[in-house]
Design a protein around this motif. Structure first.
Motif: not given
Length: 196
Positions: A20, A22, A46-48, A137, A174
């Motif tokens: 993910r 970050l 992470s914020t989910g 990430s 992201d």
């Protein structure tokens, strides 16, 4: 090609590793501090938020969501001082150029945060500090999933997962999660002042 994910209800998917994006915020050093000392950043790991993944087992895209409740996130391994890696490479020590500050990993209002320490003698650290490389990430494993087939795409929620490394990457999952350079100061000597 999309990253693979092979979810199964409740039993989990085994030891596959996922990543993910970050963001980082530079922790401003005290005036006159040693510029050869390790540089620390505050990291939002992470914020989910949902990430589109590909389910190879069922030949479809799914929306992966990380449960950000304290019972879902196992921070013990990360809190012991996990590595900061170059692009999720785990094949040798040359890929490591920093670490998570032990004991700094925590959940705050549904956001997973930590402090990262980078080696100021490593050129990769300089690229992060000066803003040339902004993508980061987190790598993690999932041991329990919940699947909601009623959504489009199907929602796959990680309800038990463990972060285990942080990487500097060229293209994060992201694109909106990047390094925050607010408040940065000179890092690699007094003649290398950085400005926002």
């Amino acid at each position: 090609m999309p990253e693979p994910i092979k979810p199964t209800p409740a039993e989990g998917v085994g030891a596959e590793t996922f990543v993910r994006a970050l963001s980082l915020t530079r922790i401003t050093p005290a005036e006159g501090s040693d510029t050869t000392a390790a540089v620390e950043f505050e990291a939002v790991m992470s914020t989910g938020a949902a990430v589109l993944r590909y389910d190879w087992g069922r030949d479809r895209f799914v929306s992966e969501v990380l449960d950000m409740s304290p019972k879902a996130v196992d921070i013990e391994r990360m809190n012991a001082g996990a590595s900061v890696l170059d692009s999720h490479r785990t094949s040798g020590l040359e890929a490591v150029f920093g670490n998570v500050v032990p004991g700094s990993v925590r959940l705050e209002n549904g956001v997973l945060k930590a402090r990262l320490r980078l080696d100021p003698q490593d050129a990769r650290s300089r690229k992060v500090v000066e803003g040339f490389v902004r993508g980061l990430s987190v790598g993690y494993t999932v041991s329990r999933w919940e699947i909601d087939e009623a959504t489009d795409p199907v929602t796959v929620r990680a309800t038990r997962w463990q972060p285990h490394e942080v990487s500097v990457v060229s293209v994060p999952a992201d694109p909106a999660a990047m390094v925050s350079l607010a408040g940065r100061q000179a890092f690699f000597g007094p003649d290398r002042a950085s400005h926002c």
